[in-house]
Motif scaffolding. Sequence first.
Motif, mmCIF file in Angstrom:
data_model
loop_
_atom_site.group_PDB
_atom_site.id
_atom_site.type_symbol
_atom_site.label_atom_id
_atom_site.label_comp_id
_atom_site.label_asym_id
_atom_site.label_seq_id
_atom_site.Cartn_x
_atom_site.Cartn_y
_atom_site.Cartn_z
ATOM 1 N N GLU A 80 0.741 -1.381 0.082
ATOM 2 C CA GLU A 80 -0.049 0.046 -0.185
ATOM 3 C C GLU A 80 0.925 1.121 0.012
ATOM 4 N N THR A 81 1.949 1.302 -0.884
ATOM 5 C CA THR A 81 2.805 2.512 -0.806
ATOM 6 C C THR A 81 1.817 3.496 -1.584
ATOM 7 N N LYS A 82 1.143 3.570 -2.362
ATOM 8 C CA LYS A 82 0.046 4.385 -3.129
ATOM 9 C C LYS A 82 0.915 5.499 -3.834
ATOM 10 N N LEU A 83 1.903 4.871 -4.542
ATOM 11 C CA LEU A 83 2.623 6.095 -5.327
ATOM 12 C C LEU A 83 2.513 5.782 -6.643
ATOM 13 N N GLN A 84 2.388 7.020 -7.477
ATOM 14 C CA GLN A 84 2.313 6.718 -8.889
ATOM 15 C C GLN A 84 3.989 6.698 -9.293
ATOM 16 N N GLU A 85 3.996 6.211 -10.510
ATOM 17 C CA GLU A 85 5.420 5.973 -11.018
ATOM 18 C C GLU A 85 6.072 7.205 -10.973
ATOM 19 N N SER A 100 16.159 -0.977 -4.601
ATOM 20 C CA SER A 100 14.662 -1.037 -4.281
ATOM 21 C C SER A 100 14.147 -1.469 -5.762
ATOM 22 N N PHE A 101 12.889 -2.040 -5.546
ATOM 23 C CA PHE A 101 12.078 -2.557 -6.633
ATOM 24 C C PHE A 101 10.436 -2.114 -6.545
ATOM 25 N N TRP A 102 9.848 -1.548 -7.354
ATOM 26 C CA TRP A 102 8.698 -0.631 -7.392
ATOM 27 C C TRP A 102 7.602 -1.222 -8.243
ATOM 28 N N TYR A 103 6.331 -1.367 -7.919
ATOM 29 C CA TYR A 103 5.079 -1.935 -8.643
ATOM 30 C C TYR A 103 4.049 -0.887 -8.095
ATOM 31 N N CYS A 104 3.500 0.070 -9.358
ATOM 32 C CA CYS A 104 2.695 1.023 -8.796
ATOM 33 C C CYS A 104 1.515 0.533 -9.444
ATOM 34 N N SER A 105 0.416 0.979 -9.065
ATOM 35 C CA SER A 105 -0.966 0.714 -9.427
ATOM 36 C C SER A 105 -1.148 1.792 -10.870
ATOM 37 N N THR A 106 -1.701 1.068 -11.936
ATOM 38 C CA THR A 106 -2.155 1.774 -13.031
ATOM 39 C C THR A 106 -3.626 2.009 -13.151
ATOM 40 N N ALA A 107 -4.172 1.195 -12.234
ATOM 41 C CA ALA A 107 -5.790 1.112 -12.164
ATOM 42 C C ALA A 107 -6.062 2.511 -11.671
ATOM 43 N N ARG A 108 -5.644 3.094 -10.635
ATOM 44 C CA ARG A 108 -6.221 4.382 -9.907
ATOM 45 C C ARG A 108 -4.924 5.116 -9.305
ATOM 46 N N LYS A 109 -5.089 6.347 -9.441
ATOM 47 C CA LYS A 109 -3.771 7.292 -8.845
ATOM 48 C C LYS A 109 -3.979 7.231 -7.296
ATOM 49 N N GLY A 130 3.695 -8.798 -10.857
ATOM 50 C CA GLY A 130 2.385 -9.280 -11.190
ATOM 51 C C GLY A 130 2.243 -10.642 -11.019
ATOM 52 N N ILE A 131 1.180 -11.177 -11.664
ATOM 53 C CA ILE A 131 0.664 -12.492 -11.447
ATOM 54 C C ILE A 131 0.261 -13.225 -12.913
ATOM 55 N N GLY A 132 0.427 -12.285 -13.771
ATOM 56 C CA GLY A 132 -0.167 -12.772 -15.028
ATOM 57 C C GLY A 132 -1.549 -12.410 -15.404
ATOM 58 N N ASP A 133 -2.126 -11.751 -14.446
ATOM 59 C CA ASP A 133 -3.651 -11.301 -14.605
ATOM 60 C C ASP A 133 -3.858 -9.961 -14.926
ATOM 61 N N GLU A 134 -4.240 -9.404 -16.188
ATOM 62 C CA GLU A 134 -4.120 -8.089 -16.541
ATOM 63 C C GLU A 134 -4.780 -7.353 -15.406
ATOM 64 N N SER A 135 -6.071 -7.624 -15.181
ATOM 65 C CA SER A 135 -6.918 -6.678 -14.441
ATOM 66 C C SER A 135 -6.348 -6.633 -12.815
ATOM 67 N N ALA A 136 -5.924 -7.882 -12.462
ATOM 68 C CA ALA A 136 -5.209 -7.727 -10.949
ATOM 69 C C ALA A 136 -3.826 -7.090 -11.215
ATOM 70 N N ASP A 137 -3.230 -7.195 -12.084
ATOM 71 C CA ASP A 137 -1.882 -6.648 -12.095
ATOM 72 C C ASP A 137 -1.700 -5.361 -12.370
ATOM 73 N N ALA A 138 -2.967 -4.555 -12.680
ATOM 74 C CA ALA A 138 -2.896 -3.068 -12.714
ATOM 75 C C ALA A 138 -2.866 -2.338 -11.545
ATOM 76 N N GLU A 139 -3.151 -3.465 -10.437
ATOM 77 C CA GLU A 139 -3.185 -2.898 -9.051
ATOM 78 C C GLU A 139 -1.742 -2.833 -8.488
ATOM 79 N N GLY A 140 -0.765 -3.300 -9.097
ATOM 80 C CA GLY A 140 0.580 -3.164 -8.561
ATOM 81 C C GLY A 140 0.754 -4.136 -7.175
ATOM 82 N N ARG A 141 0.412 -5.143 -7.074
ATOM 83 C CA ARG A 141 0.234 -5.709 -5.703
ATOM 84 C C ARG A 141 1.390 -7.013 -5.558
ATOM 85 N N VAL A 142 2.087 -7.310 -6.597
ATOM 86 C CA VAL A 142 2.789 -8.340 -6.330
ATOM 87 C C VAL A 142 4.061 -8.280 -7.065
ATOM 88 N N ILE A 143 5.240 -8.343 -6.349
ATOM 89 C CA ILE A 143 6.569 -8.099 -7.059
ATOM 90 C C ILE A 143 7.097 -9.851 -6.350
#
Length: 159
Positions: A80-85, A100-109, A130-143
């Motif tokens: 839940e870093t809640k950062l944009q790229e 550091s390694f970062w994965y930001c949500s592209t679903a919502r700012k 991500g996990i290979g699921d486009e809609s889930a991966d847009a949330e930036g939850r898994v590295i």
Amino acid sequence: MNCFAHTGRPIGAVSRRFLSSTSVRASAAGSPSTSGNGASKPARLLTWNVASLRSLIRKQPDALQALVDDFAVDAICLQETKLQESHVPEFTDILEHYQSFWYCSTARKGYSGTAIFLRNDLNVEDVRYGIGDESADAEGRVITIKLPKRYGETLSLSG
């Protein structure tokens, strides 16, 4: 305040000062490193749902460094870093001697997002986002980071 140390030792006074209203869980797991005699030693991993890294650093600029100092961690996994790229460059160097390694949500700012800080001396074999699921991966939850003979993963699930 919910603070836990897997090793059974309490959170240190310095960390307690920075974690007044936050939950932190420190845990030991399989290690990518070895002790001086070549035997594996447990890795020190810390995971923390920071509920906005920008807010945390604004209010408590030394919070992450205090945890590193108190626990001598090999990796810190943040959820839940809640950062944009565009914000990531402000935070990539907040911990000396850590990559550091970062994965930001592209679903919502300002939504979800994960980060992993890993000691510079640990060799990374592979990083997957991500996990290979486009809609889930847009949330930036898994590295997922592959270390020699180990996997380190940060995962945030919402209810």
